[in-house]
Design a protein around this motif. Sequence first.
Motif, PDB file in Angstrom:
ATOM      1  N   PHE A 100       0.832  -1.199   0.000  1.00 18.47           N
ATOM      2  CA  PHE A 100       0.000   0.000   0.000  1.00 18.47           C
ATOM      3  C   PHE A 100       0.868   1.251   0.000  1.00 18.47           C
ATOM      4  CE2 PHE A 100       0.480  -1.696   4.260  1.00 18.47           C
ATOM      5  CZ  PHE A 100       0.882  -0.602   5.015  1.00 18.47           C
ATOM      6  N   ALA A 101       0.310   2.350  -0.521  1.00 20.88           N
ATOM      7  CA  ALA A 101       1.034   3.613  -0.638  1.00 20.88           C
ATOM      8  C   ALA A 101       1.113   4.321   0.713  1.00 20.88           C
ATOM      9  CB  ALA A 101       0.352   4.515  -1.663  1.00 20.88           C
ATOM     10  N   VAL A 102       2.251   4.970   0.956  1.00 19.68           N
ATOM     11  CA  VAL A 102       2.462   5.776   2.159  1.00 19.68           C
ATOM     12  C   VAL A 102       3.231   7.030   1.776  1.00 19.68           C
ATOM     13  CG1 VAL A 102       2.466   3.788   3.716  1.00 19.68           C
ATOM     14  CG2 VAL A 102       4.629   4.628   2.788  1.00 19.68           C
ATOM     15  N   GLN A 103       3.258   7.983   2.688  1.00 17.55           N
ATOM     16  CA  GLN A 103       4.067   9.190   2.529  1.00 17.55           C
ATOM     17  C   GLN A 103       4.960   9.325   3.739  1.00 17.55           C
ATOM     18  OE1 GLN A 103       1.362  12.467   2.050  1.00 17.55           O
ATOM     19  NE2 GLN A 103       0.780  11.882  -0.017  1.00 17.55           N
ATOM     20  N   ALA A 104       6.211   9.703   3.509  1.00 17.75           N
ATOM     21  CA  ALA A 104       7.156   9.877   4.608  1.00 17.75           C
ATOM     22  C   ALA A 104       6.580  10.823   5.654  1.00 17.75           C
ATOM     23  CB  ALA A 104       8.478  10.408   4.079  1.00 17.75           C
ATOM     24  N   GLY A 105       6.694  10.468   6.925  1.00 18.33           N
ATOM     25  CA  GLY A 105       6.191  11.284   8.019  1.00 18.33           C
ATOM     26  C   GLY A 105       4.739  11.052   8.367  1.00 18.33           C
ATOM     27  N   GLU A 106       4.047  10.277   7.561  1.00 15.13           N
ATOM     28  CA  GLU A 106       2.632  10.007   7.780  1.00 15.13           C
ATOM     29  C   GLU A 106       2.447   9.019   8.937  1.00 15.13           C
ATOM     30  OE1 GLU A 106      -0.952   8.588   4.895  1.00 15.13           O
ATOM     31  OE2 GLU A 106       1.017   7.743   4.501  1.00 15.13           O
ATOM     32  N   ARG A 107       1.487   9.304   9.804  1.00 24.22           N
ATOM     33  CA  ARG A 107       1.171   8.419  10.935  1.00 24.22           C
ATOM     34  C   ARG A 107       0.017   7.506  10.534  1.00 24.22           C
ATOM     35  NH1 ARG A 107      -1.597   9.068  16.432  1.00 24.22           N
ATOM     36  NH2 ARG A 107      -0.311   7.792  17.817  1.00 24.22           N
ATOM     37  N   LEU A 108       0.177   6.210  10.817  1.00 20.79           N
ATOM     38  CA  LEU A 108      -0.816   5.219  10.429  1.00 20.79           C
ATOM     39  C   LEU A 108      -1.304   4.426  11.635  1.00 20.79           C
ATOM     40  CD1 LEU A 108       1.049   3.757   7.321  1.00 20.79           C
ATOM     41  CD2 LEU A 108      -0.867   5.364   7.297  1.00 20.79           C
ATOM     42  N   TRP A 128       6.655  -3.180   7.224  1.00 17.40           N
ATOM     43  CA  TRP A 128       7.913  -3.015   6.477  1.00 17.40           C
ATOM     44  C   TRP A 128       7.755  -1.869   5.495  1.00 17.40           C
ATOM     45  CZ3 TRP A 128      12.531  -5.327   7.193  1.00 17.40           C
ATOM     46  CH2 TRP A 128      12.563  -6.435   8.055  1.00 17.40           C
ATOM     47  N   TRP A 129       8.801  -1.042   5.359  1.00 21.12           N
ATOM     48  CA  TRP A 129       8.785   0.155   4.513  1.00 21.12           C
ATOM     49  C   TRP A 129       9.671  -0.069   3.279  1.00 21.12           C
ATOM     50  CZ3 TRP A 129       5.114   2.877   6.652  1.00 21.12           C
ATOM     51  CH2 TRP A 129       4.951   2.867   8.045  1.00 21.12           C
ATOM     52  N   PHE A 130       9.239   0.509   2.131  1.00 25.44           N
ATOM     53  CA  PHE A 130       9.967   0.366   0.869  1.00 25.44           C
ATOM     54  C   PHE A 130      10.090   1.717   0.177  1.00 25.44           C
ATOM     55  CE2 PHE A 130       7.966  -3.566   1.977  1.00 25.44           C
ATOM     56  CZ  PHE A 130       8.958  -4.505   1.749  1.00 25.44           C
ATOM     57  N   ASP A 131      11.239   1.928  -0.493  1.00 26.36           N
ATOM     58  CA  ASP A 131      11.454   3.183  -1.214  1.00 26.36           C
ATOM     59  C   ASP A 131      10.887   3.094  -2.631  1.00 26.36           C
ATOM     60  OD1 ASP A 131      13.327   1.823  -2.808  1.00 26.36           O
ATOM     61  OD2 ASP A 131      15.066   2.731  -1.814  1.00 26.36           O
ATOM     62  N   ALA A 132      11.098   4.145  -3.422  1.00 23.24           N
ATOM     63  CA  ALA A 132      10.538   4.213  -4.769  1.00 23.24           C
ATOM     64  C   ALA A 132      11.090   3.131  -5.690  1.00 23.24           C
ATOM     65  CB  ALA A 132      10.799   5.596  -5.367  1.00 23.24           C
ATOM     66  N   ASN A 133      12.255   2.570  -5.382  1.00 23.47           N
ATOM     67  CA  ASN A 133      12.838   1.495  -6.179  1.00 23.47           C
ATOM     68  C   ASN A 133      12.423   0.112  -5.690  1.00 23.47           C
ATOM     69  OD1 ASN A 133      14.336   3.265  -7.862  1.00 23.47           O
ATOM     70  ND2 ASN A 133      15.793   3.534  -6.190  1.00 23.47           N
ATOM     71  N   GLY A 134      11.601   0.047  -4.643  1.00 22.13           N
ATOM     72  CA  GLY A 134      11.155  -1.228  -4.102  1.00 22.13           C
ATOM     73  C   GLY A 134      12.106  -1.839  -3.093  1.00 22.13           C
ATOM     74  N   ALA A 135      13.162  -1.106  -2.732  1.00 19.02           N
ATOM     75  CA  ALA A 135      14.123  -1.611  -1.749  1.00 19.02           C
ATOM     76  C   ALA A 135      13.595  -1.398  -0.337  1.00 19.02           C
ATOM     77  CB  ALA A 135      15.466  -0.903  -1.919  1.00 19.02           C
ATOM     78  N   PRO A 162       8.888   6.283   7.633  1.00 18.65           N
ATOM     79  CA  PRO A 162      10.176   6.970   7.674  1.00 18.65           C
ATOM     80  C   PRO A 162      10.473   7.728   6.382  1.00 18.65           C
ATOM     81  CG  PRO A 162      10.514   4.666   7.172  1.00 18.65           C
ATOM     82  CD  PRO A 162       9.036   4.843   7.440  1.00 18.65           C
ATOM     83  N   SER A 163      11.489   8.546   6.430  1.00 17.64           N
ATOM     84  CA  SER A 163      11.954   9.288   5.258  1.00 17.64           C
ATOM     85  C   SER A 163      12.259   8.311   4.129  1.00 17.64           C
ATOM     86  CB  SER A 163      13.211  10.079   5.627  1.00 17.64           C
ATOM     87  OG  SER A 163      13.708  10.742   4.489  1.00 17.64           O
ATOM     88  N   GLY A 164      11.793   8.621   2.942  1.00 11.58           N
ATOM     89  CA  GLY A 164      12.046   7.798   1.763  1.00 11.58           C
ATOM     90  C   GLY A 164      11.009   6.725   1.506  1.00 11.58           C
ATOM     91  N   ALA A 165      10.107   6.464   2.457  1.00 10.27           N
ATOM     92  CA  ALA A 165       9.096   5.413   2.283  1.00 10.27           C
ATOM     93  C   ALA A 165       7.995   5.868   1.335  1.00 10.27           C
ATOM     94  CB  ALA A 165       8.491   5.028   3.630  1.00 10.27           C
TER      95      ALA A 165
END
Length: 199
Positions: A100-108, A128-135, A162-165
Amino acid sequence: YDNLDRKSAESNPVGTRATWTYDANGNVTLAETSAANRLGYSKFESGTTGWQVLYNPSNIVAGGSPYSGTSNGKDLFKAEVNATAANQIVSMGNSSSNRFAVQAGERLSVQAGVEGQGSINNLTLVVWWFDANGAGIGNSAVGSANGNPGFDTKIKGFVTAPSGAVRAHIEVYGYTSGTGWGALSLTEPTVSTATNSQV
């Protein structure tokens, strides 16, 4: 929109969903706003689609698992195991195609119903968090249930992206207490936007 072309539901980018109910004269009788669940197939309405065993390093997941079913009127996702020792780990969660989509700093707000049976007796819910490249860029623990938690025991809590998620998935880990049969089940997992004042 309903069959009379009246707006019946609307979701917006901040993760809320509004619904309207009308009487026979077209008057709004109920208007509700709720946080939308970001997880696809969260009620397992398409069987195991979007969900899978994610971690099974000791190869203890039994044949025929995972599977979907119903218990106490709720659909569930379940994996059975044949543990060969204590402290073996198995996990299940939403698949990479169902992140699912998230934004850095967003509380869930994150919640899932769980059950541990037999040799599976401690459960932990993680995002688990993933960056724009799927890492993968880390994880956040939501909570735990110890012992043999009964059917649909809720694990819930709040996490902050987190930042980059940009995407995330949830994962439930089950830990074995010894050898033998065990099972881990998941019911109605939800992820929704949370305000800073929610506790």
